[in-house]
Design a protein around this motif. Structure first.
Motif, PDB file in Angstrom:
ATOM      1  N   HIS A 150       0.865  -1.175   0.000  1.00 47.93           N
ATOM      2  CA  HIS A 150       0.000   0.000   0.000  1.00 47.93           C
ATOM      3  C   HIS A 150       0.905   1.228   0.000  1.00 47.93           C
ATOM      4  O   HIS A 150       1.561   1.529   1.005  1.00 47.93           O
ATOM      5  CB  HIS A 150      -0.929  -0.007   1.206  1.00 47.93           C
ATOM      6  N   ALA A 151       0.966   1.930  -1.128  1.00 47.39           N
ATOM      7  CA  ALA A 151       1.900   3.035  -1.309  1.00 47.39           C
ATOM      8  C   ALA A 151       1.213   4.363  -1.057  1.00 47.39           C
ATOM      9  O   ALA A 151       0.059   4.573  -1.448  1.00 47.39           O
ATOM     10  CB  ALA A 151       2.483   3.014  -2.721  1.00 47.39           C
ATOM     11  N   ALA A 152       1.926   5.269  -0.384  1.00 47.16           N
ATOM     12  CA  ALA A 152       1.424   6.613  -0.099  1.00 47.16           C
ATOM     13  C   ALA A 152       2.468   7.627  -0.539  1.00 47.16           C
ATOM     14  O   ALA A 152       3.662   7.449  -0.272  1.00 47.16           O
ATOM     15  CB  ALA A 152       1.117   6.768   1.391  1.00 47.16           C
ATOM     16  N   GLY A 154       6.221  13.659  -4.162  1.00 45.88           N
ATOM     17  CA  GLY A 154       6.291  12.210  -4.035  1.00 45.88           C
ATOM     18  C   GLY A 154       5.009  11.536  -4.473  1.00 45.88           C
ATOM     19  O   GLY A 154       5.026  10.427  -5.007  1.00 45.88           O
ATOM     20  N   GLY A 155       3.872  12.206  -4.251  1.00 47.55           N
ATOM     21  CA  GLY A 155       2.597  11.673  -4.716  1.00 47.55           C
ATOM     22  C   GLY A 155       2.482  11.700  -6.225  1.00 47.55           C
ATOM     23  O   GLY A 155       1.965  10.759  -6.840  1.00 47.55           O
ATOM     24  N   THR A 214       2.639   8.525 -11.166  1.00 53.34           N
ATOM     25  CA  THR A 214       3.310   8.239 -12.439  1.00 53.34           C
ATOM     26  C   THR A 214       3.799   6.798 -12.486  1.00 53.34           C
ATOM     27  O   THR A 214       3.596   6.082 -13.476  1.00 53.34           O
ATOM     28  CB  THR A 214       4.495   9.207 -12.628  1.00 53.34           C
ATOM     29  N   THR A 215       4.429   6.368 -11.395  1.00 57.56           N
ATOM     30  CA  THR A 215       4.937   4.994 -11.326  1.00 57.56           C
ATOM     31  C   THR A 215       3.793   3.990 -11.347  1.00 57.56           C
ATOM     32  O   THR A 215       3.869   2.948 -12.016  1.00 57.56           O
ATOM     33  CB  THR A 215       5.781   4.814 -10.053  1.00 57.56           C
ATOM     34  N   LEU A 264      -2.582   9.474  -1.828  1.00 57.59           N
ATOM     35  CA  LEU A 264      -1.915  10.682  -2.296  1.00 57.59           C
ATOM     36  C   LEU A 264      -2.250  11.835  -1.362  1.00 57.59           C
ATOM     37  O   LEU A 264      -3.421  12.096  -1.087  1.00 57.59           O
ATOM     38  CB  LEU A 264      -2.351  11.027  -3.717  1.00 57.59           C
ATOM     39  N   PHE A 265      -1.234  12.541  -0.878  1.00 60.09           N
ATOM     40  CA  PHE A 265      -1.422  13.666   0.027  1.00 60.09           C
ATOM     41  C   PHE A 265      -0.976  14.952  -0.679  1.00 60.09           C
ATOM     42  O   PHE A 265       0.185  15.098  -1.035  1.00 60.09           O
ATOM     43  CB  PHE A 265      -0.599  13.501   1.309  1.00 60.09           C
TER      44      PHE A 265
END
Length: 577
Positions: free
Chosen positions: A304-306, A311-312, A317-318, A335-336
């Motif tokens: 789970h990526a944040a 960075g978001g 993009t990734t 995303l923040f």
């Protein structure tokens, strides 16, 4: 000398001149400002109807002001002629309600209104140039505000009388200390806060390192943990530990205490040798290498990526490239304050046009990177009252000594951005909007955010000057998946560092499923009510529902797979200056 080398020499001369100018103008292009001013001035000169309206408006307002001033001089209960904007706090002190200071404030607000009318609505002026001229006029007005001068600020006068002039003496001391620190290049005194002691102090180990990132795995604080791990991708414009500040407001510590296994990327602070680092390097050596390490340490589980801010954007993009390539390692994406569509990217767009970008590229070419000090001018202007004038009044006129906080200490811990990456980011993302338009290239092929199918948790903040919430909201039009959108109180940083128990915090939250119809942002705002409290709690619950069963905590690293612990958190890159 060949023609090619002679041309390169001339270009180098131009770049050196622009780089030297940029140090004086804090990175703002004089050509861009001049073009905007001439566009406004020429069209205004060819609009006699508008000019007559401006003259009539000024005459009428001054007549009304003179009548009001005469009445206010004898009747303290006279209602204000002009009400300040809701966000304007300059005249909130009760002393501004007394004559003659109420007349001074009202006269200033009258001229402020007139200049707003004079710099907007001119037929033929491009929207971008209109915004630049209006913004420049506002900067001059902010500088000339009566709150900034001792003789016209009743609060300063009253404080001086109450303290027998000691407030002015202390203010002079503050000014001299700041001038000395600036002359010597000394950083702000952050001795009360120390990285590794009471900042970035959550226990963990660096389990992977390359020339761009250190990957931190945090130690568990519960007997069992959720099976799926979390990867946090911070912005590289500042140090990662805004998400691991003090013990009471560390997002990392909060997640670990809820039973999550958390990994964090800590970015290398680039220097001149890293000038050729590109966005593809931040994707491959950053997010992809981190995911490879995590899946080796916690195998057979989704991640789970944040991502926070830049960075978001990088994470989105990734994730789009992974979805295109049928890479299903992600379980969700959070995303923040991260923008993916830059058509309405707020007041930062004032500094993004062809002239400004060429100027900034020459500044970065000179050193090979963009230093935070070179960005400081733009960010200070965006919030000139909060970051400049209010500080001048409180510290130099009122004699107040600013109290250092963990967030201020983090903010002073600056980083750099490499020439190639930042040029690509500004041109492809900001100026050309390639990511939202399906033109951004990863691994020689375009990507589309519409390919992302994992659920998304998206957070925006109400008073964000860097990533305005309506711009962040545009993600609804770009993805075809379940999107939980949260609008929280606060700004770009303080709205994200919003731990449970923080006073006066609130948020709105709603789920938009892939099959639901689009809701316009203003309609969304009116449809969903505020809830008191921190958005961290519903986010943690959202993650928990998707993170599998509770299991024994994973080992720290995986030496057999080449991911042995290297050193304790917070690692080494966070200390790079």
């Amino acid at each position: 000398m060949t023609h090619t080398s002679f041309t390169e020499l001339k270009n180098s001369v131009d770049r050196v001149i622009h780089a030297l100018e940029g140090r004086l103008t804090q990175g703002i292009s004089p050509a861009s400002l001049t073009l905007a001013y001439l566009d406004w001035l020429i069209h205004l000169a060819h609009s006699p109807g508008k000019m007559s309206e401006l003259a009539e408006n000024m005459l009428r307002k001054h007549q009304a002001y003179q009548v009001w001033s005469a009445r206010a001089a004898v009747d303290p209960q006279t209602a204000p002629l002009i009400e300040p904007r809701a966000q304007d706090r300059r005249f909130n002190d009760p002393a501004w309600a007394k004559f003659p200071f109420n007349a001074i404030a009202q006269g200033f607000l009258l001229h402020e209104q007139w200049w707003h009318y004079a710099t907007t609505g001119i037929p033929g002026v491009s929207k971008h140039h209109e915004n630049v001229v209006h913004f420049a006029a506002r900067q001059w007005l902010d500088m000339l505000s009566p709150t900034n001068f001792m003789s016209t600020n009743p609060k300063v006068i009253n404080r001086a009388l109450e303290t027998g002039g000691n407030s002015l003496y202390q203010g002079m001391q503050n000014l001299l200390e700041d001038l000395q620190a600036y002359t010597l290049g000394a950083p702000p005194d952050c001795s009360e806060y120390c990285v590794g002691r009471n900042l970035a102090a959550t226990e963990g180990q660096v389990v992977y390192k390359n020339n761009l990132i250190e990957l931190i795995q945090y130690s568990p604080k519960t007997q069992d943990v959720y099976a799926d791990p979390i990867l946090i991708v911070p912005a590289w414009i500042m140090k990662y530990y805004i998400l691991d500040l003090s013990e009471h407001n560390s997002m990392v510590r909060y997640l670990v205490e809820q039973g999550h296994t958390v990994f964090m990327i800590s970015w290398h602070n680039p220097d001149a040798e890293d000038r050729d680092l590109a966005i593809k390097d931040y994707i491959n050596r950053g997010v992809r290498d981190a995911l490879k390490a995590i899946t080796a340490i916690v195998p057979n589980r989704k991640v789970h990526a944040a991502g926070y801010c830049l960075g978001g954007t990088l994470l989105a993009t990734t994730a789009a490239a992974m979805a295109r390539d049928e890479d299903d390692r992600l379980g969700s994406m959070s995303l923040f304050t991260a923008q993916t569509d830059f058509t309405e990217a707020g007041e930062l767009m004032l500094f993004i046009d062809e002239s400004q970008l060429s100027y900034m590229e020459d500044m970065m070419w000179d050193r090979g990177y963009l230093d935070t000090s070179q960005m400081a001018g733009a960010f200070t202007l965006l919030r000139s009252y909060d970051l400049l004038w209010s500080r001048i009044v409180s510290e130099y006129l009122l004699g107040e000594c600013p109290a250092m906080s963990d967030l201020m200490a983090w903010n002073s811990d600056s980083t750099r951005m490499p020439y190639k990456m930042h040029t690509q980011y500004l041109r492809k993302m900001f100026l050309n909007n390639d990511l939202a338009s399906g033109r951004f290239i990863v691994d020689d092929r375009p990507i589309s955010l519409r390919d992302i199918r994992v659920p998304i948790f998206c957070v925006a903040t109400e008073t964000d000057h860097v990533a305005p919430w309506r711009s962040v909201y545009k993600l609804h039009s770009l993805v075809l998946t379940d999107l939980t959108f949260v609008l929280t109180s606060g700004g770009h940083n303080a709205g994200i560092v919003s731990e449970p128990g923080h006073p006066r915090r609130s948020y709105r939250m709603a789920l938009n499923r892939a099959e639901d119809k689009y809701i316009a942002p203003d309609e969304w705002l009116n449809r969903f009510n505020k809830q008191d409290g921190s958005w961290w709690e519903p986010w943690s619950n959202w993650l928990s529902e998707r993170s599998g069963p509770r299991v024994e905590p994973p080992a720290m690293g995986n030496p057999e797979a080449g991911y042995a612990p290297i050193c304790p958190a917070p690692g080494q890159y966070v200390f790079e200056k």
